[in-house]
Design an enzyme around this catalytic site. Structure first.
Site, PDB file in Angstrom:
ATOM      1  N   TYR A  54       0.839  -1.207   0.000  1.00 52.69           N
ATOM      2  CA  TYR A  54       0.000   0.000   0.000  1.00 52.69           C
ATOM      3  C   TYR A  54       0.870   1.252   0.000  1.00 52.69           C
ATOM      4  O   TYR A  54       0.607   2.218  -0.733  1.00 52.69           O
ATOM      5  CB  TYR A  54      -0.880  -0.071   1.248  1.00 52.69           C
TER       6      TYR A  54
HETATM    7  N1  LIG Z   1      -9.392   4.508   6.145  1.00 51.03           N
HETATM    8  C1  LIG Z   1      -8.160   4.811   6.530  1.00 51.03           C
HETATM    9  O1  LIG Z   1      -7.763   4.535   7.672  1.00 51.03           O
HETATM   10  C2  LIG Z   1      -7.223   5.508   5.584  1.00 51.03           C
HETATM   11  C3  LIG Z   1      -5.958   5.914   6.045  1.00 51.03           C
HETATM   12  C4  LIG Z   1      -5.089   6.554   5.171  1.00 51.03           C
HETATM   13  C5  LIG Z   1      -5.492   6.802   3.861  1.00 51.03           C
HETATM   14  N2  LIG Z   1      -6.717   6.402   3.437  1.00 51.03           N
HETATM   15  C6  LIG Z   1      -7.101   6.668   2.038  1.00 51.03           C
HETATM   16  O2  LIG Z   1      -8.265   7.462   2.018  1.00 51.03           O
HETATM   17  C7  LIG Z   1      -9.049   7.123   0.871  1.00 51.03           C
HETATM   18  C8  LIG Z   1     -10.461   6.734   1.285  1.00 51.03           C
HETATM   19  O3  LIG Z   1     -10.379   5.627   2.176  1.00 51.03           O
HETATM   20  P1  LIG Z   1     -11.670   4.922   2.814  1.00 51.03           P
HETATM   21  O4  LIG Z   1     -11.229   4.279   4.050  1.00 51.03           O
HETATM   22  O5  LIG Z   1     -12.816   5.865   2.845  1.00 51.03           O
HETATM   23  O6  LIG Z   1     -11.915   3.780   1.722  1.00 51.03           O
HETATM   24  P2  LIG Z   1     -13.270   3.000   1.337  1.00 51.03           P
HETATM   25  O7  LIG Z   1     -12.841   1.659   0.874  1.00 51.03           O
HETATM   26  O8  LIG Z   1     -14.268   3.088   2.436  1.00 51.03           O
HETATM   27  O9  LIG Z   1     -13.803   3.846   0.110  1.00 51.03           O
HETATM   28  C9  LIG Z   1     -13.070   3.952  -1.052  1.00 51.03           C
HETATM   29  C10 LIG Z   1     -14.041   4.186  -2.201  1.00 51.03           C
HETATM   30  O10 LIG Z   1     -13.260   4.231  -3.396  1.00 51.03           O
HETATM   31  C11 LIG Z   1     -13.891   3.421  -4.368  1.00 51.03           C
HETATM   32  N3  LIG Z   1     -12.875   2.906  -5.278  1.00 51.03           N
HETATM   33  C12 LIG Z   1     -11.845   2.072  -4.982  1.00 51.03           C
HETATM   34  N4  LIG Z   1     -11.155   1.779  -6.089  1.00 51.03           N
HETATM   35  C13 LIG Z   1     -11.757   2.450  -7.106  1.00 51.03           C
HETATM   36  C14 LIG Z   1     -11.515   2.526  -8.493  1.00 51.03           C
HETATM   37  N5  LIG Z   1     -10.528   1.843  -9.076  1.00 51.03           N
HETATM   38  N6  LIG Z   1     -12.335   3.307  -9.249  1.00 51.03           N
HETATM   39  C15 LIG Z   1     -13.358   3.971  -8.676  1.00 51.03           C
HETATM   40  N7  LIG Z   1     -13.639   3.928  -7.365  1.00 51.03           N
HETATM   41  C16 LIG Z   1     -12.846   3.169  -6.598  1.00 51.03           C
HETATM   42  C17 LIG Z   1     -14.562   2.299  -3.583  1.00 51.03           C
HETATM   43  O11 LIG Z   1     -15.617   1.706  -4.334  1.00 51.03           O
HETATM   44  C18 LIG Z   1     -15.051   3.038  -2.348  1.00 51.03           C
HETATM   45  O12 LIG Z   1     -16.355   3.552  -2.490  1.00 51.03           O
HETATM   46  C19 LIG Z   1      -8.297   6.008   0.161  1.00 51.03           C
HETATM   47  O13 LIG Z   1      -7.482   6.564  -0.846  1.00 51.03           O
HETATM   48  C20 LIG Z   1      -7.446   5.416   1.264  1.00 51.03           C
HETATM   49  O14 LIG Z   1      -6.337   4.741   0.759  1.00 51.03           O
HETATM   50  C21 LIG Z   1      -7.594   5.761   4.266  1.00 51.03           C
END
Ligand SMILES: NC(=O)c1ccc[n+]([C@@H]2O[C@H](COP(=O)([O-])OP(=O)(O)OC[C@H]3O[C@@H](n4cnc5c(N)ncnc54)[C@H](O)[C@@H]3O)[C@@H](O)[C@H]2O)c1
Length: 253
Positions: A157
């Site tokens: 990641y």
């Molecule tokens: N949740 C955490 O703790 C955390 C920490 C650091 C960074 N992030 C980043 O924040 C962002 C949001 O995270 P989250 O926890 O809300 O994730 P999540 O999985 O709840 O939501 C991500 C959304 O992106 C969509 N998605 C994924 N791949 C896709 C693609 N190829 N095309 C179109 N849509 C796509 C999914 O369908 C989903 O609705 C991400 O980039 C994640 O890496 C999250």
């Protein structure tokens, strides 16, 4: 009363749920009209309806896998045909396949890069010509604080999110004199469904993730969204090329 993003057109990717929805909600509250994009069409349609009801602004949707050039192109074109331009691009689509490096398969490795890096690359590549022509743009990527602290089980990641951090600095320099800022917001663990699932299935691992956060808790999604909202304003004009952690102090500087 005027709002900070009145009349601005924003694309938010991965906005069907989670942090992306929280960002879309905040930008709509601040006055932006939206294109929200996601793989998950049914949830995205519900999200759009909720945003229209809660904030009254226009919300269009773009459904598909943004790691594919044609889907990213369709998403940016939706903003252009429906609203005439793109002022703000939030590359939020992504998410970790969190496991130790040797437990990955060729598929999960490729998906990790596709989902987190190619989505942002394509959307930047397609939105930047429009922003350059109009002499204005705000790009905010979602990175990860785990790139900075090498969190357990995050190597693959981090390879993808490290690419996003690097894209940010390179693009920021390239477009610094075009009225365009490019920044990354890097959260630590965020209070999402995924964290709840990890906490339920692997409580010791979830506790380790929280143990590196001096504030002793995960970030709230609204706390991530508020940093994105600031970077999306015209007022944030002199902030570019930054990876800004929202992390309760888990890395400092
Ligand atoms: N949740 C955490 O703790 C955390 C920490 C650091 C960074 N992030 C980043 O924040 C962002 C949001 O995270 P989250 O926890 O809300 O994730 P999540 O999985 O709840 O939501 C991500 C959304 O992106 C969509 N998605 C994924 N791949 C896709 C693609 N190829 N095309 C179109 N849509 C796509 C999914 O369908 C989903 O609705 C991400 O980039 C994640 O890496 C999250």
């Amino acid at each position: 009363m005027s709002k900070p993003l009145d009349g601005k057109i924003a694309i938010v990717t991965g906005a069907a749920k989670g942090i992306g929805y929280a960002i879309a909600d905040r930008l709509a509250r601040d006055g932006a009209h939206l294109v929200i994009a996601d793989l998950d069409g049914a949830t995205l349609e519900q999200a759009a309806e909720r945003l229209r009801i809660d904030h009254g602004g226009r919300v269009e949707i773009a459904i598909g896998d943004l790691s594919l050039e044609e889907v990213a192109r369709m998403t940016v074109n939706t903003a252009v045909t429906q609203f005439g331009t793109v002022d703000i691009l939030v590359n939020n689509a992504g998410g970790g396949i969190i496991r130790s490096f040797l437990e990955h398969t060729p598929d999960t490795l490729r998906t990790t890069i596709d989902r987190n890096l190619w989505t942002a690359l394509w959307c930047c590549w397609l939105a930047l010509p429009i922003m350059k022509r109009q002499g204005y743009g705000r790009i905010i990527n979602l990175g990860a604080d785990s790139v900075r602290n090498g969190l357990w089980d995050h190597a693959a990641y981090n390879a993808a999110k490290g690419g996003v951090h690097a894209l940010t600095t390179g693009l920021a320099r390239e477009f610094a004199q075009d009225g365009i800022t490019i920044n990354t917001v890097a959260p630590c663990a965020v209070n999402t469904e995924q964290l709840a699932t990890i906490a339920e299935k692997f409580p010791a691992l979830a506790a380790k993730f929280l143990s590196v956060i001096p504030m002793g808790r995960a970030a709230e999604m609204t706390e991530v969204a508020s940093m994105v909202a600031y970077l999306a304003t015209a007022e944030a004009a002199f902030v570019t090329g930054q990876v800004i952690s929202v992390n309760g102090g888990s890395t400092m500087l």
